[in-house]
Design an enzyme around this catalytic site. Structure first.
Site, PDB file in Angstrom:
ATOM      1  N   SER A 197       0.790  -1.234   0.000  1.00  0.00           N
ATOM      2  CA  SER A 197       0.000   0.000   0.000  1.00  0.00           C
ATOM      3  C   SER A 197       0.821   1.282   0.000  1.00  0.00           C
ATOM      4  CB  SER A 197      -0.952   0.012   1.199  1.00  0.00           C
ATOM      5  OG  SER A 197      -2.015  -0.877   0.989  1.00  0.00           O
ATOM      6  N   LYS A 256      -0.256   3.717  -2.580  1.00  0.00           N
ATOM      7  CA  LYS A 256      -1.313   4.732  -2.487  1.00  0.00           C
ATOM      8  C   LYS A 256      -0.780   6.166  -2.509  1.00  0.00           C
ATOM      9  CE  LYS A 256      -4.756   1.758  -0.206  1.00  0.00           C
ATOM     10  NZ  LYS A 256      -4.017   0.492   0.041  1.00  0.00           N
ATOM     11  N   SER A 271      -5.273   3.416   4.786  1.00  0.00           N
ATOM     12  CA  SER A 271      -4.952   2.454   3.736  1.00  0.00           C
ATOM     13  C   SER A 271      -6.186   1.669   3.296  1.00  0.00           C
ATOM     14  CB  SER A 271      -3.848   1.489   4.207  1.00  0.00           C
ATOM     15  OG  SER A 271      -3.040   1.102   3.127  1.00  0.00           O
ATOM     16  N   LYS A 289       3.119   6.646   5.213  1.00  0.00           N
ATOM     17  CA  LYS A 289       2.309   5.623   4.553  1.00  0.00           C
ATOM     18  C   LYS A 289       2.830   4.254   4.948  1.00  0.00           C
ATOM     19  CE  LYS A 289      -1.095   4.180   2.328  1.00  0.00           C
ATOM     20  NZ  LYS A 289      -1.149   3.156   3.405  1.00  0.00           N
TER      21      LYS A 289
END
Length: 286
Positions: free
Chosen positions: A67, A70, A124, A230
């Protein structure tokens, strides 16, 4: 793996990193004898202002990034200049049939593009990220093509994207590529804001309220000065984490990939911070 503090810089110019020849500091000449032993299989720490490479471990090894994807999804959405207040409804297309992951955003849930972006970055949320790609002009195919174009434009030479969520293990990059992505993403105020938001109450329907929290415990705890964050996880990628954070007096970009265990990436980040702040003369600039 010994912590390697490099004497010469790796420069980040025009969105790309040009690594220069460098000699590691001889740690045996210092009054300490060891550096943190990281669980992460690949890691990079870079001074975000100067581009100086402070630490690296398997930095050029390409691997799944889960992820962390993203961040690229967010940049593509924001580059398009679409209305952030436009409602987007989760459809059957957003149901994950690759990993069969679950989501609290049931089919029929409606939020604004702004909220979908927030949930994708902060928590997420996979269906939120997938819906952003579907709602892009030209649909998912155009979105993925733009992700790869964006990657090339910011110097991510080894990066490849196949979906907007990171559930596809073919989404891959090197740790050095991800330094470039974090540096580029940091230029977007909404990405900085949303990726470091602690929590959010979403109202996907008239009768539902969903409480979301940031997926990074270091953000939730509020003890670190973090400007961008992130997390990522799929089995093939392990536990991943990228941040821009202050250590000592410096703003650093930290990339940790393929940690084994739910707390390993956070523990690695803490170990790096503790070690660097205990030995500032080896790496602080100026």
């Amino acid at each position: 793996m010994m912590l390697r503090t490099l004497a010469l810089a790796a420069c980040l110019l025009a969105g790309s990193m040009v690594a220069q020849a460098a000699q590691p500091v001889n740690l045996e000449s210092h009054p300490y004898s060891s550096s943190p032993r990281l669980n992460s299989q690949a890691a990079v720490v870079v001074d975000s202002q100067t581009g100086r490479l402070v630490y690296e471990k398997n930095a050029s090894q390409r691997q799944p990034i889960a992820s962390i994807t993203k961040l690229m999804t967010a940049m593509v959405v924001l580059d398009a200049g679409l209305s952030m207040d436009e409602p987007i409804t989760i459809t059957d297309d957003e149901v994950d049939r690759l990993k069969n992951t679950s989501s609290r955003l049931s089919v029929g849930s409606t939020l604004t593009r702004r909220e979908m972006l927030l949930l994708a970055l902060m928590s997420s949320e996979n269906r939120a990220a997938a819906s952003l790609a579907r709602a892009y002009p030209g649909g998912k195919a155009a979105f993925i093509a733009r992700m790869n174009q964006k990657a090339r434009s910011i110097g991510m030479q080894q990066a490849v994207f196949h979906d907007a969520t990171g559930l596809d293990m073919r989404n891959s990059a090197t740790a050095l590529d991800l330094v470039r992505m974090v540096k580029a993403a940091y230029q977007y105020p909404l990405i900085r804001q949303y990726s470091t938001t602690h929590e959010y109450m979403a109202h996907p329907s008239a009768s539902r309220v969903l409480h979301y929290k940031n997926s990074n415990p270091l953000v939730r705890e509020g003890e670190w000065d973090i400007g961008l964050s992130k997390t990522g996880f799929i089995e093939e990628a392990g536990r991943c984490l990228v941040m821009q954070a202050t250590m000592g007096t410096q703003r650093l970009i930290v990339v940790l990939l393929a940690a084994n265990g739910s707390a390993a990436r956070v523990n690695d980040a803490k170990s790096i911070k503790t070690w660097l702040e205990a030995h500032p003369n080896t790496w602080l600039s100026g």
